[in-house]
Design an enzyme around this catalytic site. Sequence first.
Site, mmCIF file in Angstrom:
data_model
loop_
_atom_site.group_PDB
_atom_site.id
_atom_site.type_symbol
_atom_site.label_atom_id
_atom_site.label_comp_id
_atom_site.label_asym_id
_atom_site.label_seq_id
_atom_site.Cartn_x
_atom_site.Cartn_y
_atom_site.Cartn_z
ATOM 1 N N ASP A 140 -7.662 8.690 5.477
ATOM 2 C CA ASP A 140 -7.044 8.784 4.148
ATOM 3 C C ASP A 140 -7.116 10.208 3.602
ATOM 4 O O ASP A 140 -6.397 10.564 2.671
ATOM 5 C CB ASP A 140 -7.743 7.838 3.162
ATOM 6 C CG ASP A 140 -7.020 6.509 3.014
ATOM 7 O OD1 ASP A 140 -5.806 6.461 3.300
ATOM 8 O OD2 ASP A 140 -7.659 5.521 2.608
ATOM 9 N N LYS B 221 0.429 -1.080 7.301
ATOM 10 C CA LYS B 221 -0.315 -0.098 8.099
ATOM 11 C C LYS B 221 -0.644 -0.640 9.484
ATOM 12 O O LYS B 221 -0.506 0.056 10.492
ATOM 13 C CB LYS B 221 -1.583 0.315 7.352
ATOM 14 C CG LYS B 221 -1.302 1.129 6.093
ATOM 15 C CD LYS B 221 -2.534 1.307 5.221
ATOM 16 C CE LYS B 221 -2.186 2.044 3.930
ATOM 17 N NZ LYS B 221 -3.337 2.206 3.022
ATOM 18 N N GLN C 282 -9.265 0.380 1.765
ATOM 19 C CA GLN C 282 -8.084 0.284 0.914
ATOM 20 C C GLN C 282 -8.465 0.331 -0.572
ATOM 21 O O GLN C 282 -9.333 -0.409 -1.024
ATOM 22 C CB GLN C 282 -7.326 -1.017 1.221
ATOM 23 C CG GLN C 282 -6.037 -1.190 0.442
ATOM 24 C CD GLN C 282 -4.982 -0.150 0.790
ATOM 25 O OE1 GLN C 282 -4.836 0.222 1.953
ATOM 26 N NE2 GLN C 282 -4.267 0.340 -0.201
#
Length: 336
Positions: free
Chosen positions: A148, A81, A125
């Site tokens: 997200d 990422k 995460q």
Amino acid sequence: MATFRTIRSLCRLSHQQVCSLHLSAARHEAVVISGRKLARQIRQEAKSDVEQWVSEGNRRPHLSVVLVGDNPGSHSYVLNKTKAAADVGISSETILKPADISEKELLELIDKLNNDSNVDGLLVQLPLPEHIDERKVCNAVVPGKDVDGFHVVNVGKMCLDQSTMLPATPWGVWEIIKRTGIPTLGKNVVVAGRSKNVGMPIAMLLHTDGRHERPGGDATVTISHRYTPKEQLRQHTQIADIVVAAAGIPNLITADMIKEGAAVIDVGINRVQDPVTGKPKLVGDVDFEGVKRKASFITPVPGGVGPMTVAMLMKNTIIAAKKLLPKPAALGIAAP
């Protein structure tokens, strides 16, 4: 003589049919969709978008990633990422925290980043250690920075066909389908897997109304899960125009379960032992070699949905930086 001509004509016809069948079989070998290639296109679009944004005098978009513990898979995903962010011109930081961090400390860190005006996109995460409530953490990230797409406000708006931060993996699947030209309107779709972050959002994107603010695919969608009998799943997949496998079960979808010409999107990521080398390797939920002989399109693992997930995360970070979505207060919703 007439009988001879008739026999000869039949032989020619038979030969043509055999050739036709041979060519038809050759055409049925699936087109392998390169997620890497599509992701490069999207990242180039994102890069151009960032350059234009910065050239207009705006601050460069910034993504903050909170990584808890030492899960090797999580560290690998986060590295991908941040590399992608650098590639498209987004600045980023990874904040490492030990696995024994308390839930209270993690929530305090999220609150600090929520209130930092230099942070545009924020993600924690997953998975998190068992002593931390993942849902509470996802809802702690303010919706406008929730790249997200896991905050309950963003999930709710997605379900109502409103513009919002879409979860990156489901959005990546949707973009694969659209950019490949796979039709969805009125088609039968099976989504194998009902997770709240992947299976459910994919089903929402595919079945919702294409005329709404956040256009959907207008498909007829069936969702299967762990309690769906294998034979019942087979009955659904055998009539499906599109099969999306997102259950996390190697070889869940086999060739006998797919109808000729179906499109198969494999979201599964499973680490198994290679029977030949004895080394670990990545496979999806689909028997790739068998299914590609019957499908019209298929995504590989790795190199299919994975790169698209990262690319869509970059798109969400740009949306967050541009503040294109209304704040919770404007929606009449109290911030957490």
